[in-house]
Enzyme design. Sequence first.
Site, short mmCIF file in Angstrom:
data_model
loop_
_atom_site.label_atom_id
_atom_site.label_comp_id
_atom_site.label_asym_id
_atom_site.label_seq_id
_atom_site.Cartn_x
_atom_site.Cartn_y
_atom_site.Cartn_z
N HIS A 86 7.04 6.26 -8.23
CA HIS A 86 5.80 6.80 -8.78
C HIS A 86 6.11 7.88 -9.81
O HIS A 86 5.31 8.13 -10.71
CB HIS A 86 4.93 7.42 -7.68
CG HIS A 86 4.40 6.42 -6.70
ND1 HIS A 86 5.08 6.06 -5.57
CD2 HIS A 86 3.25 5.72 -6.70
CE1 HIS A 86 4.38 5.17 -4.90
NE2 HIS A 86 3.26 4.94 -5.56
N ASP A 131 3.99 -3.96 -9.12
CA ASP A 131 3.55 -2.69 -8.56
C ASP A 131 2.66 -2.03 -9.62
O ASP A 131 2.54 -2.53 -10.75
CB ASP A 131 4.77 -1.81 -8.23
CG ASP A 131 4.49 -0.80 -7.13
OD1 ASP A 131 3.30 -0.55 -6.84
OD2 ASP A 131 5.45 -0.26 -6.55
#
Length: 530
Positions: free
Chosen positions: A214, A285
Amino acid sequence: MCKVPAYEEVKIQFTNREKAAQLFMPAAFINDSESEVRALESLIQTHQVGGLCFFHSRASAATNFEGQREIPYNENSLERLKQLISRYQKSARHPLLIAIDAEWGLAMRVEHGSRYPFAITLGALKPASEPLLYEMGLSMARDCRDIGIHLNLTPVVDVNTNIDNPVIGFRAFGSIPEDVGRKAATLHKGLAEGGILSCAKHFPGHGDTDMDSHLNLPVLQKNLSQLKGEELIPFRELIKAGVPVVMTGHLSLPHLDPTGLPASLSEPIIALLRNMGFEGTVITDAMNMHALLGFETRAERLNLRALQAGNDLLCYADRIPESIDLILKEVSESRLEESFQRVWRLKEEAFRKHGTSLQPKNSINSLNRELARNCICEVNMAKGLLSQFRRDGFSILSVGTAPELFINSVRTTLDFDHYPCPSGLDIQNQIPTKTRNILLTLNPPSMKPRDLFGLPESLVAQLVALSSDRQVLLYLFGNPYLIPKLPLNHFKGIVCAFQDLPAFQEMAGAHFTGGLKATGILPVKLQYGT
């Protein structure tokens, strides 16, 4: 329930622009403002995207994963989610594929949603108890199905072998590839027979990394042979079990792709997945994660590269109208058709499954109790220790949030003094020196390894001093990856209860008072410290 026309029908009727739009799954936020909801409705109506992936709020999603923005609290978010799904479906010309990332239940994204144990907890189930994972899959499927969700982006099939992994850790079933694959396949079967699509992630394996994708780009320095011996084993098991979706991870594997591109943008790495026999839908993702920023800052170019690499469905994609224009210029008609067919057939399966689902046998509470009963495990427990504590007396010292249900359960049959120490500081002065037997409950503030799972750095030295002339029995209501960071050899035993869900506290209490035998197995390989 909406009806999805067959691919053979729509492939003739759809324009290439409509087909390209079906490859996008933008983010939807339960706690969006009315103006933000209307903006997404407009995107759906104008550009006919293929689906939506729901998150709690903009403050809690993806790139703010470790951020400081205040996350709103919404008492009615579950009902709000159901209403938004209905509203967005009514805005769509073609039925939307609705996804959510709910690895341990809707509670991961929704206040008062159903909550199940973390994967690391379930990793403690012995093979004979693994049918409970099937029941859990049925139960999770019911939760999703009842509010209009088709795809739960679970299970995580990463093999978590890095003790300091900041992003997988407790989300994985453990560090033994075969166990991870078997347990994930059982959960997938329950989801599938419960009428919900599942997704194996994060290909080709995010478990042996030390960075959070992230925020940064993790790099895994393993060759294909090494991957086949570990990371790829669970993916093979899920492919064999018929998992319909695989998610590519934002991590670089230089031995597979010397360019350094993350798997989600790498043609040879996605080709490896296809060569393993996977014929289903490949989803990225979240496309706004920071691991991708070093390769392309323009969202439309990033979306194009992901599609060209072999992904079919682009999750959390931005600048969709511009991306569609670019895809129509740069991607061949045959390549576009290939991904469109996979995505549309996935929709056909999703809407068909909703009408042929099995119901779970147990309530969530009774299921969680059975899971807790079979997960709790002992580590290096001295023989006769529990009966000795019960016979000779003890005090409870609680570091972190005190597990009140556990304490009250023990208090129903035994007398003791309780000394709470939420901060974990100066623990020796919290308890009288005359106390010889200490039942230590440890409930770390975080399930993530950063900063000793949120505990003070001085805790280890304090525990060594505390146990120098006393008998200390630890009940851990947290991540077992904390264990090797603790002075194990100074404890008389450890009971791993994994987390403080009510059922786990109650069963831990039953274990201490002699009403439950711990039958779980530690799901991770650990090198214990002294």
